[in-house]
Design a protein around this motif. Structure first.
Motif, short mmCIF file in Angstrom:
data_model
loop_
_atom_site.label_atom_id
_atom_site.label_comp_id
_atom_site.label_asym_id
_atom_site.label_seq_id
_atom_site.Cartn_x
_atom_site.Cartn_y
_atom_site.Cartn_z
N THR A 80 57.97 63.72 -70.50
CA THR A 80 57.10 64.18 -71.58
C THR A 80 57.49 65.55 -72.13
N TYR A 81 58.04 66.42 -71.28
CA TYR A 81 58.45 67.74 -71.79
C TYR A 81 59.61 67.59 -72.78
N GLU A 109 49.92 59.50 -70.15
CA GLU A 109 50.71 60.18 -69.12
C GLU A 109 49.98 61.38 -68.52
N SER A 111 49.58 64.35 -69.68
CA SER A 111 50.47 65.50 -69.74
C SER A 111 50.11 66.38 -70.93
N LYS A 112 50.36 67.65 -70.78
CA LYS A 112 50.15 68.61 -71.87
C LYS A 112 51.25 69.66 -71.78
N HIS A 113 51.77 70.05 -72.92
CA HIS A 113 52.84 71.04 -72.97
C HIS A 113 52.62 71.95 -74.16
#
Length: 236
Positions: A80-81, A109, A111-113
């Motif tokens: 994800t990144y 997912e 996810s957080k970025h």
């Protein structure tokens, strides 16, 4: 023979990697028409989205810092990144000559970025995204208020950017606390549905019952079964 098999296997592996990279790149969302927000799952309400656009527009006009949020249901990759970096590149938020920030969230997912460009990091080296995330984003995310968490996060970032530039925000966050107005179109729809129910109820009754009912002094029947009516009209 073994060397040929090894070479063939290597070629197949490289082809798979290339195809995977192409599939990921093709899945990257195009920049939003307003260049600010891509909200696939509508995590933000209409009020939150409008406030966010006003907020990042003010930041850009005063500091040349571009802030965007990409909120996806499924990025279809475990990397994800790397995917968020691809999005930042496609949205032109990366580079040494660009002051850009991308807030990326993928629900499936989990996810957080936050992707900050080299140009932004050079201009604002003292802004600690992790600290702001723990303060402004995580409390709302823990109770599944994702839209509010994203808005609060970008609000805090915007305040620090302008403070470092010797300026202040003029966008008023108090409007987010007010209830959204109920769209007048919904009242018309409710009226049409209600009138349709009345007509359907009247004509569905036996003819003899309809004639005899005109002789009664009052209405002693029941109108549908509202105990089983769970519907409603909600506006975003």
């Amino acid at each position: 023979m073994i060397r040929r098999l090894q070479k063939t296997a290597a070629k197949i592996l490289l082809a798979c990697i290339a195809l995977g990279a192409m599939a990921t790149a093709s899945n990257v969302p195009s920049p939003a028409p307003n260049g600010v927000l891509y909200d696939e799952d509508r995590l933000l309400s209409a009020q939150e989205a409008e406030f966010l656009r006003a907020l990042v527009t003010e930041v850009y006009l005063k500091t040349d810092v571009k802030i965007a949020a990409v909120l996806m249901n499924d990025s279809r990759t475990n990397e994800t990144y790397a995917y968020a970096k691809e999005v930042a590149n496609k949205w032109r938020l990366e580079g040494s000559d660009t002051k850009g920030i991308l807030v990326y969230v993928s629900m499936k997912e989990r996810s957080k970025h936050v992707i900050a460009s080299e140009g932004f990091s050079t201009s604002y080296p003292n802004i600690d995204f992790k600290k702001i995330e723990q303060k402004a984003l995580m409390p709302d995310f823990r109770v599944e208020k994702y839209g509010r968490g994203i808005v609060n996060f970008i609000w805090e970032i915007s305040g620090e950017i302008l403070a470092a530039s010797g300026q202040t925000l003029s966008v008023n966050p108090d409007n987010l606390l007010a209830d959204e107005p109920f769209p007048w179109q919904n009242y018309i729809f409710i009226g049409i549905v209600f009138a349709g129910l009345v007509v359907a109820f009247f004509y569905a009754r036996p003819k003899k019952t309809r004639i005899s009912s005109t002789k009664q002094a009052g209405f002693n029947g029941t109108f549908c079964n509202f105990e089983n009516f769970n519907g409603g009209f909600k506006s975003r």
